[in-house]
Design an enzyme around this catalytic site. Structure first.
Site, PDB file in Angstrom:
ATOM      1  N   ARG A   1       0.815  -1.228   0.000  1.00 15.95           N
ATOM      2  CA  ARG A   1       0.000   0.000   0.000  1.00 15.95           C
ATOM      3  C   ARG A   1       0.840   1.267   0.000  1.00 15.95           C
ATOM      4  NH1 ARG A   1      -2.930  -2.833   3.898  1.00 15.95           N
ATOM      5  NH2 ARG A   1      -4.831  -3.751   3.073  1.00 15.95           N
TER       6      ARG A   1
ATOM      7  N   LYS B   1       1.107  11.037 -11.409  1.00 19.61           N
ATOM      8  CA  LYS B   1       0.410   9.996 -12.177  1.00 19.61           C
ATOM      9  C   LYS B   1       1.365   8.830 -12.406  1.00 19.61           C
ATOM     10  CE  LYS B   1      -3.064  12.415 -14.915  1.00 19.61           C
ATOM     11  NZ  LYS B   1      -3.487  12.663 -16.321  1.00 19.61           N
TER      12      LYS B   1
ATOM     13  N   GLU C   1       6.762  19.006 -25.127  1.00 16.44           N
ATOM     14  CA  GLU C   1       6.104  19.368 -23.860  1.00 16.44           C
ATOM     15  C   GLU C   1       6.595  20.742 -23.393  1.00 16.44           C
ATOM     16  OE1 GLU C   1       3.654  17.447 -22.848  1.00 16.44           O
ATOM     17  OE2 GLU C   1       4.134  15.538 -23.802  1.00 16.44           O
TER      18      GLU C   1
ATOM     19  N   LYS D   1       3.657  23.044 -14.232  1.00 17.97           N
ATOM     20  CA  LYS D   1       2.924  21.797 -14.003  1.00 17.97           C
ATOM     21  C   LYS D   1       2.477  21.694 -12.552  1.00 17.97           C
ATOM     22  CE  LYS D   1       2.388  16.971 -14.650  1.00 17.97           C
ATOM     23  NZ  LYS D   1       2.669  15.773 -15.437  1.00 17.97           N
TER      24      LYS D   1
ATOM     25  N   GLU E   1      -7.293  15.240 -11.134  1.00 20.40           N
ATOM     26  CA  GLU E   1      -7.991  15.488 -12.387  1.00 20.40           C
ATOM     27  C   GLU E   1      -9.497  15.480 -12.199  1.00 20.40           C
ATOM     28  OE1 GLU E   1      -7.169  12.912 -15.990  1.00 20.40           O
ATOM     29  OE2 GLU E   1      -5.747  14.542 -16.283  1.00 20.40           O
TER      30      GLU E   1
ATOM     31  N   ARG F   1      -6.584  20.483 -14.205  1.00 15.52           N
ATOM     32  CA  ARG F   1      -5.465  19.701 -14.707  1.00 15.52           C
ATOM     33  C   ARG F   1      -5.571  19.454 -16.208  1.00 15.52           C
ATOM     34  NH1 ARG F   1      -1.995  15.214 -11.366  1.00 15.52           N
ATOM     35  NH2 ARG F   1      -0.647  14.676 -13.097  1.00 15.52           N
TER      36      ARG F   1
ATOM     37  N   ASN G   1      -3.434  19.118 -21.026  1.00 16.01           N
ATOM     38  CA  ASN G   1      -3.723  18.362 -22.246  1.00 16.01           C
ATOM     39  C   ASN G   1      -3.629  19.205 -23.499  1.00 16.01           C
ATOM     40  OD1 ASN G   1      -4.167  15.860 -21.140  1.00 16.01           O
ATOM     41  ND2 ASN G   1      -6.273  16.365 -20.602  1.00 16.01           N
TER      42      ASN G   1
ATOM     43  N   HIS H   1      -2.960  17.675 -26.807  1.00 13.62           N
ATOM     44  CA  HIS H   1      -2.946  16.227 -26.627  1.00 13.62           C
ATOM     45  C   HIS H   1      -4.155  15.511 -27.206  1.00 13.62           C
ATOM     46  CE1 HIS H   1       0.601  16.921 -24.257  1.00 13.62           C
ATOM     47  NE2 HIS H   1       0.730  15.638 -23.964  1.00 13.62           N
TER      48      HIS H   1
ATOM     49  N   HIS I   1      -2.999  12.535 -29.235  1.00 10.53           N
ATOM     50  CA  HIS I   1      -3.314  11.141 -28.892  1.00 10.53           C
ATOM     51  C   HIS I   1      -3.948  10.412 -30.073  1.00 10.53           C
ATOM     52  CE1 HIS I   1      -3.462  12.174 -24.331  1.00 10.53           C
ATOM     53  NE2 HIS I   1      -2.285  11.673 -24.660  1.00 10.53           N
TER      54      HIS I   1
ATOM     55  N   HIS J   1       5.429  10.156 -28.991  1.00 12.32           N
ATOM     56  CA  HIS J   1       4.470  10.991 -28.271  1.00 12.32           C
ATOM     57  C   HIS J   1       4.762  12.467 -28.531  1.00 12.32           C
ATOM     58  CE1 HIS J   1       1.720  12.280 -25.143  1.00 12.32           C
ATOM     59  NE2 HIS J   1       2.686  12.996 -24.596  1.00 12.32           N
TER      60      HIS J   1
HETATM   61  N1  LIG Z   1       3.111  10.197 -15.398  1.00  8.58           N
HETATM   62  C1  LIG Z   1       2.941  11.224 -16.192  1.00  8.58           C
HETATM   63  O1  LIG Z   1       2.402  12.268 -15.815  1.00  8.58           O
HETATM   64  C2  LIG Z   1       3.446  11.122 -17.603  1.00  8.58           C
HETATM   65  C3  LIG Z   1       3.490  12.262 -18.391  1.00  8.58           C
HETATM   66  C4  LIG Z   1       4.010  12.149 -19.683  1.00  8.58           C
HETATM   67  C5  LIG Z   1       4.450  10.917 -20.138  1.00  8.58           C
HETATM   68  N2  LIG Z   1       4.379   9.826 -19.333  1.00  8.58           N
HETATM   69  C6  LIG Z   1       4.856   8.516 -19.810  1.00  8.58           C
HETATM   70  O2  LIG Z   1       6.252   8.614 -20.040  1.00  8.58           O
HETATM   71  C7  LIG Z   1       6.614   7.613 -20.994  1.00  8.58           C
HETATM   72  C8  LIG Z   1       7.576   8.222 -21.975  1.00  8.58           C
HETATM   73  O3  LIG Z   1       8.710   8.683 -21.269  1.00  8.58           O
HETATM   74  P1  LIG Z   1      10.098   8.961 -21.995  1.00  8.58           P
HETATM   75  O4  LIG Z   1       9.854   9.738 -23.233  1.00  8.58           O
HETATM   76  O5  LIG Z   1      11.005   9.488 -20.977  1.00  8.58           O
HETATM   77  O6  LIG Z   1      10.502   7.509 -22.524  1.00  8.58           O
HETATM   78  P2  LIG Z   1      11.469   6.360 -21.968  1.00  8.58           P
HETATM   79  O7  LIG Z   1      11.357   6.218 -20.530  1.00  8.58           O
HETATM   80  O8  LIG Z   1      11.186   5.162 -22.788  1.00  8.58           O
HETATM   81  O9  LIG Z   1      12.915   6.904 -22.358  1.00  8.58           O
HETATM   82  C9  LIG Z   1      13.219   7.080 -23.703  1.00  8.58           C
HETATM   83  C10 LIG Z   1      14.502   6.355 -24.103  1.00  8.58           C
HETATM   84  O10 LIG Z   1      15.628   7.109 -23.661  1.00  8.58           O
HETATM   85  C11 LIG Z   1      16.549   6.283 -22.961  1.00  8.58           C
HETATM   86  N3  LIG Z   1      17.186   7.161 -21.980  1.00  8.58           N
HETATM   87  C12 LIG Z   1      16.629   7.655 -20.855  1.00  8.58           C
HETATM   88  N4  LIG Z   1      17.455   8.538 -20.278  1.00  8.58           N
HETATM   89  C13 LIG Z   1      18.565   8.594 -21.037  1.00  8.58           C
HETATM   90  C14 LIG Z   1      19.761   9.347 -20.965  1.00  8.58           C
HETATM   91  N5  LIG Z   1      19.942  10.271 -20.016  1.00  8.58           N
HETATM   92  N6  LIG Z   1      20.691   9.150 -21.911  1.00  8.58           N
HETATM   93  C15 LIG Z   1      20.475   8.270 -22.921  1.00  8.58           C
HETATM   94  N7  LIG Z   1      19.354   7.540 -23.057  1.00  8.58           N
HETATM   95  C16 LIG Z   1      18.408   7.709 -22.115  1.00  8.58           C
HETATM   96  C17 LIG Z   1      15.717   5.174 -22.410  1.00  8.58           C
HETATM   97  O11 LIG Z   1      16.498   4.020 -22.237  1.00  8.58           O
HETATM   98  C18 LIG Z   1      14.672   4.983 -23.499  1.00  8.58           C
HETATM   99  O12 LIG Z   1      15.134   4.116 -24.480  1.00  8.58           O
HETATM  100  C19 LIG Z   1       5.329   7.106 -21.617  1.00  8.58           C
HETATM  101  O13 LIG Z   1       5.063   5.813 -21.117  1.00  8.58           O
HETATM  102  C20 LIG Z   1       4.275   8.086 -21.101  1.00  8.58           C
HETATM  103  O14 LIG Z   1       3.014   7.467 -20.944  1.00  8.58           O
HETATM  104  C21 LIG Z   1       3.892   9.913 -18.088  1.00  8.58           C
HETATM  105 ZN   LIG Z   2       2.475  14.621 -23.281  1.00  9.02          ZN
END
Ligand SMILES: NC(=O)c1ccc[n+]([C@@H]2O[C@H](COP(=O)([O-])OP(=O)(O)OC[C@H]3O[C@@H](n4cnc5c(N)ncnc54)[C@H](O)[C@@H]3O)[C@@H](O)[C@H]2O)c1
Ligand SMILES: [Zn+2]
Length: 359
Positions: free
Chosen positions: A121, A143, A185, A223, A233, A238, A242, A245, A249, A262
């Site tokens: 938990r 999130k 972003e 943010k 949300e 919040r 978007n 988005h 999306h 994305h």
């Molecule tokens: N929780 C939220 O509010 C929120 C908001 C936006 C996106 N997301 C989520 O985030 C995810 C996308 O995140 P992302 O774009 O960071 O992708 P990711 O975590 O897949 O990272 C992208 C790539 O970069 C590599 N990488 C990471 N840091 C590195 C570094 N410093 N040097 C070299 N390579 C590096 C990783 O190995 C990966 O292959 C999605 O699943 C999305 O749904 C969540």
């Molecule tokens: Zn986004």
């Protein structure tokens, strides 16, 4: 170093943005958490670059460090991988006052965060984002989720971290495409915030240098302010986040989450949002053109390609944020002045997608 304070009804925490922070994590969480054991969760790519220094510095501080390395990729944000993480936490006898540290991008942050939120938990949780997207977006706001069947983030919850540490030095190794994805972003916050942030982001875009503390911290502040007003949300505040988005999306879904990243999809979504704002909320033409130029200098796509416009239009109306009475868009009245709940005539939805494909 810039410290941003996040205040939500469930927890207040510090987001530290700066250089050379990876090896002083234990110092940054002093007085906040006091773990005995620390599970550092990262993907294999990030492990090769940053796990050793993190592990060594935590071990030197007398902590028991457990490395949990997963393969890279969105496919790992799955219930199957989650179950393997639970296995590991169980086998290592992790307790609620131990800590899970997510070191990496949004994939690891969402996955490790959901594991931390649900195991016993709720285990202490620290976000150490290493992508621009994770620094300005995914690591902040609480999130956490895994994907389920065709639903992105379909299983998840809200779980604020105890601490966020964004070490800008890690961006030096981030591939260009990932930088641009986070850049979308950043443009989103610049268009929402306007003013000095917009000007700063305009100077940064296309300059070839890494984003500085001020850019990242200002995006984080935007943010955090929105999340403080609407942690779960519920009130609609919040939804501002978007911006771009809804169409973004739909583009991601129309290409089976493969054609566009994305960030690229959101970049196109922001172009659509500017076009719609000109027609629906009175954004003036020069301001819309300024937004379009910023997207271009950030290296984001100009045009929607290799996608059926019919599919995109169909998917827009199935957006999960749609409620009775049609899709609600976040548009802009001016740069920096959002109009949060606008409906758009159905004909315009088709027109804007056609415009994106043929501009
Ligand atoms: N929780 C939220 O509010 C929120 C908001 C936006 C996106 N997301 C989520 O985030 C995810 C996308 O995140 P992302 O774009 O960071 O992708 P990711 O975590 O897949 O990272 C992208 C790539 O970069 C590599 N990488 C990471 N840091 C590195 C570094 N410093 N040097 C070299 N390579 C590096 C990783 O190995 C990966 O292959 C999605 O699943 C999305 O749904 C969540
Ligand atoms: Zn986004």
């Amino acid at each position: 170093v810039i410290v941003v304070d996040a205040q939500t009804s469930s927890r207040s925490y510090r987001i530290t943005v700066g250089h050379g922070l990876l090896t002083s994590l234990d110092g940054l969480w002093e007085g906040v958490i006091a773990p005995r054991r620390v599970v550092v969760c990262c993907d294999a790519t990030v492990a090769a670059l940053y796990l050793d220094p993190v592990r060594e510095s935590l071990a030197a501080a007398g902590l028991d460090v457990i490395a949990l390395v997963i393969p890279p990729g969105e496919g790992e944000k799955s219930p199957q991988r989650l179950a393997l993480i639970y296995d590991r936490l169980y086998d290592e006898s992790i307790t609620r006052t131990d800590a899970v540290v997510s070191l990496g991008g949004g994939v690891v942050g969402d996955l490790a965060g959901y594991a931390a939120a649900t195991y016993l938990r709720g285990v202490r949780f620290v976000q150490v984002p290493t992508t621009l997207l994770a620094m300005v977006d995914a690591s902040v706001g609480g999130k956490v989720a895994v994907d389920f069947r065709s639903g992105k983030n379909h299983i998840g919850t809200f779980y604020q971290p105890w601490l966020v540490v964004a070490d800008l030095d890690t961006l030096r190794t981030l591939p260009d495409a990932e930088m641009r994805s986070g850049g979308a972003e950043v443009v989103k916050y610049a268009l929402l915030g306007g003013g000095a942030l917009l000007e700063r982001v305009e100077r940064y875009a296309g300059s070839g240098v890494l984003p500085d503390e001020e850019i990242v911290a200002t995006c984080v502040r935007e943010k955090v302010t929105v999340v403080a007003r609407d942690e779960r949300e519920e009130s609609g505040a919040r939804a501002l986040l978007n911006l771009g988005h809804t169409v973004g999306h739909a583009i991601e879904a129309a290409t089976g989450f493969e054609g566009y990243s994305h960030g690229q999809a959101v970049g196109l979504g922001l172009r659509a949002m500017l076009w719609l704002s000109e027609r629906c909320t009175g954004l003036d033409r020069a301001a819309a053109a300024r937004g379009q130029r910023l997207l271009t200098s950030m290296g984001l796509p100009e045009r929607l390609e290799d996608v059926s416009t019919d599919d995109v239009v169909g998917l827009i109306s199935r957006d999960k944020k749609a409620v009775g009475g049609g899709v609600k868009y976040v548009l802009l009245r001016e740069l920096g002045v959002p109009a949060p709940r606008e409906t758009v005539a159905p004909g315009l939805e088709r027109e804007v997608v056609e415009w994106l494909a043929h501009r």
